[in-house]
Design a protein around this motif. Structure first.
Motif, PDB file in Angstrom:
ATOM      1  N   UNK A 123      -5.823  -5.336  14.351  1.00  9.67           N
ATOM      2  CA  UNK A 123      -4.539  -5.138  13.669  1.00  9.67           C
ATOM      3  C   UNK A 123      -3.795  -6.476  13.652  1.00  9.67           C
ATOM      4  N   UNK A 124      -3.601  -6.997  12.443  1.00  6.95           N
ATOM      5  CA  UNK A 124      -2.848  -8.247  12.273  1.00  6.95           C
ATOM      6  C   UNK A 124      -1.451  -7.875  11.806  1.00  6.95           C
ATOM      7  N   UNK A 125      -0.463  -8.187  12.658  1.00  2.80           N
ATOM      8  CA  UNK A 125       0.912  -7.733  12.428  1.00  2.80           C
ATOM      9  C   UNK A 125       1.804  -8.886  11.990  1.00  2.80           C
ATOM     10  N   UNK A 126       2.560  -8.644  10.932  1.00  2.00           N
ATOM     11  CA  UNK A 126       3.558  -9.591  10.435  1.00  2.00           C
ATOM     12  C   UNK A 126       4.935  -8.970  10.684  1.00  2.00           C
ATOM     13  N   UNK A 127       5.717  -9.595  11.568  1.00  5.52           N
ATOM     14  CA  UNK A 127       7.089  -9.133  11.819  1.00  5.52           C
ATOM     15  C   UNK A 127       8.011  -9.972  10.941  1.00  5.52           C
ATOM     16  N   UNK A 144     -13.200  -4.860   9.122  1.00  5.36           N
ATOM     17  CA  UNK A 144     -12.654  -4.106  10.249  1.00  5.36           C
ATOM     18  C   UNK A 144     -11.323  -4.680  10.734  1.00  5.36           C
ATOM     19  N   UNK A 145     -10.352  -4.712   9.820  1.00  4.48           N
ATOM     20  CA  UNK A 145      -9.033  -5.223  10.173  1.00  4.48           C
ATOM     21  C   UNK A 145      -7.977  -4.569   9.296  1.00  4.48           C
ATOM     22  N   UNK A 146      -6.859  -4.221   9.911  1.00  7.66           N
ATOM     23  CA  UNK A 146      -5.730  -3.623   9.195  1.00  7.66           C
ATOM     24  C   UNK A 146      -4.570  -4.611   9.230  1.00  7.66           C
ATOM     25  N   UNK A 147      -3.970  -4.849   8.066  1.00 10.37           N
ATOM     26  CA  UNK A 147      -2.822  -5.749   7.956  1.00 10.37           C
ATOM     27  C   UNK A 147      -1.549  -4.905   7.942  1.00 10.37           C
ATOM     28  N   UNK A 204      11.986  -4.019  -2.167  1.00 13.55           N
ATOM     29  CA  UNK A 204      11.206  -5.249  -2.137  1.00 13.55           C
ATOM     30  C   UNK A 204       9.723  -4.972  -1.964  1.00 13.55           C
ATOM     31  N   UNK A 205       9.377  -4.014  -1.116  1.00 10.92           N
ATOM     32  CA  UNK A 205       7.966  -3.670  -0.917  1.00 10.92           C
ATOM     33  C   UNK A 205       7.347  -3.234  -2.240  1.00 10.92           C
ATOM     34  N   UNK A 206       8.111  -2.450  -2.999  1.00 14.07           N
ATOM     35  CA  UNK A 206       7.615  -1.968  -4.284  1.00 14.07           C
ATOM     36  C   UNK A 206       7.578  -3.085  -5.324  1.00 14.07           C
ATOM     37  N   UNK A 207       8.686  -3.812  -5.446  1.00 16.05           N
ATOM     38  CA  UNK A 207       8.794  -4.854  -6.481  1.00 16.05           C
ATOM     39  C   UNK A 207       7.790  -5.975  -6.289  1.00 16.05           C
ATOM     40  N   UNK A 208       7.543  -6.351  -5.042  1.00 14.52           N
ATOM     41  CA  UNK A 208       6.610  -7.444  -4.766  1.00 14.52           C
ATOM     42  C   UNK A 208       5.180  -6.947  -4.559  1.00 14.52           C
ATOM     43  N   UNK A 209       4.997  -5.633  -4.707  1.00 16.90           N
ATOM     44  CA  UNK A 209       3.673  -5.032  -4.575  1.00 16.90           C
ATOM     45  C   UNK A 209       3.003  -5.476  -3.272  1.00 16.90           C
ATOM     46  N   UNK A 210       3.753  -5.310  -2.170  1.00 20.07           N
ATOM     47  CA  UNK A 210       3.240  -5.735  -0.872  1.00 20.07           C
ATOM     48  C   UNK A 210       2.132  -4.804  -0.405  1.00 20.07           C
ATOM     49  N   UNK A 211       1.058  -5.391   0.053  1.00 19.37           N
ATOM     50  CA  UNK A 211      -0.110  -4.600   0.442  1.00 19.37           C
ATOM     51  C   UNK A 211      -0.116  -4.254   1.912  1.00 19.37           C
ATOM     52  N   UNK A 212      -1.267  -3.812   2.390  1.00 19.04           N
ATOM     53  CA  UNK A 212      -1.410  -3.440   3.786  1.00 19.04           C
ATOM     54  C   UNK A 212      -0.562  -2.233   4.133  1.00 19.04           C
ATOM     55  N   UNK A 213      -0.248  -2.089   5.412  1.00 17.81           N
ATOM     56  CA  UNK A 213       0.584  -0.995   5.906  1.00 17.81           C
ATOM     57  C   UNK A 213       1.995  -1.530   6.120  1.00 17.81           C
ATOM     58  N   UNK A 214       2.955  -0.987   5.364  1.00 20.07           N
ATOM     59  CA  UNK A 214       4.334  -1.477   5.401  1.00 20.07           C
ATOM     60  C   UNK A 214       5.198  -0.529   6.233  1.00 20.07           C
TER      61      UNK A 214
END
Length: 338
Positions: free
Chosen positions: A223-227, A253-256, A273-283
């Protein structure tokens, strides 16, 4: 009589040739940009701003009335420092593909701006936060002392540069290095608290797609986490690189996972912003960021963006992982055979 007139004329011509030009009350700024980012340049400080048109071939020329001091010269989102005084006649050349490495000034007053360009490259090379954070406490102390000496020697060797510029730069060394020492010191402390293999703090946060997602739900994958947060400029700047890495590792085998620490007031801004920027992974969005035992506080996240890598068993791989824009992230993934 003719001889006297000739002497008077010659004296007048000689006097005119010897009379110094009055200083101009403006700067002449010209130059050429290869691979320009924009059709204009902006010269800016806290109290001044001027836009300069750039021609199709990358050339430009304009005059500016300024107060003596340092300014930023912007070409699109990229910029460099420039020192301006009225009566300077500066010519600038640069190639945006190697922006900082190619900026060069010629003409009256060029020595000061060339110094700033050289200083920028030196600091970029020396002030490597990832390198500093990889040291132990003793190594960090020695490296900070070494950098202080190098910077002092560098500044004091520039005797041709305006003394007020040098004095300001020397004065800034201690507070600047203190910041880097503190920042890297926190990373070193964090690495001691969460060494590789230590159990990770957990989370259970609202998912942008609905419901909640916990760390336990992702067991079996790295799991690679972006805070991050919607108001954080450096966080937004990492998004294109994060998207690129996500695409590269799609199906592996990795979840962003991106965890927003926006306040409740910014909840709708986050969703949009998540929708407008089409952010991927798990938000996800953290709803307990202020709680003492929250995922955010246990990982001692005092500045963002912050990246964390957790292994398939829920243990820490890196409590302060490389950013998506850093080549070291892929090196880490390769080391782990992800």
């Amino acid at each position: 009589m003719k001889k006297i007139l000739l002497l008077i004329t010659a004296f007048a011509i000689f006097s005119c040739e010897k009379e110094p030009e009055a200083p101009k009350d403006y700067v002449t700024l010209s130059g050429k940009i290869e691979n320009k980012n924009s059709d204009s340049l902006v010269v800016r400080s806290r109290t001044y701003s001027k836009t300069i048109k750039v021609n199709e071939d990358g050339t430009f020329k304009d005059t500016l009335k300024v107060a003596n001091g340092m300014y930023n010269l912007f070409d699109g989102k990229e910029s460099t420092n420039i020192y301006l005084e009225n009566d300077f006649d500066l010519n600038v050349t640069l190639d945006t593909k190697m922006f900082d490495e190619t900026v060069k000034y010629t003409g009256k007053g060029a020595v000061h701006s060339n110094f700033l360009a050289e200083e920028s490259l030196l600091q970029e090379k020396m002030l490597d936060i990832e390198m500093l954070s990889s040291l132990d406490s003793l190594g960090l102390e020695k490296e900070i002392e070494n950098m202080s000496k190098k910077l002092n020697d560098f500044y004091n060797s520039k005797t041709e540069v305006d003394s007020t510029i040098i004095a300001a730069k020397v004065k800034d060394i201690e507070p600047m290095l203190k910041f880097y020492k503190q920042f890297a010191g926190e990373a070193i402390t964090l690495r001691r608290k969460f060494p590789r293999g230590a159990p990770s703090p957990t989370f259970d946060y609202e998912n942008h797609k609905g419901g909640k997602t916990s760390l336990a739900d992702l067991k079996g994958k790295y799991v690679y986490i972006d805070v991050w947060a919607t108001w954080c400029g450096p966080c937004i700047a990492e998004i294109p690189s994060l998207k690129k890495v996500e695409k590269q590792y799609h199906g592996k085998n990795i979840e962003f996972v991106s965890i927003s620490i926006d306040t409740p007031k910014a909840y709708e801004t986050w969703k949009k912003m998540v929708t407008d920027k089409d952010l991927g992974g798990t938000q996800l969005i953290a709803d307990d960021a202020k709680e003492k035992e929250s995922f955010i506080n246990l990982y001692k996240i005092s500045s963002i963006p912050r990246f964390i890598l957790i292994d398939p068993n829920g243990n820490v791989t890196s409590a302060d992982a490389p950013r998506p824009s850093s080549p070291k992230l892929i090196e880490l993934f390769n080391e782990l055979k992800i």
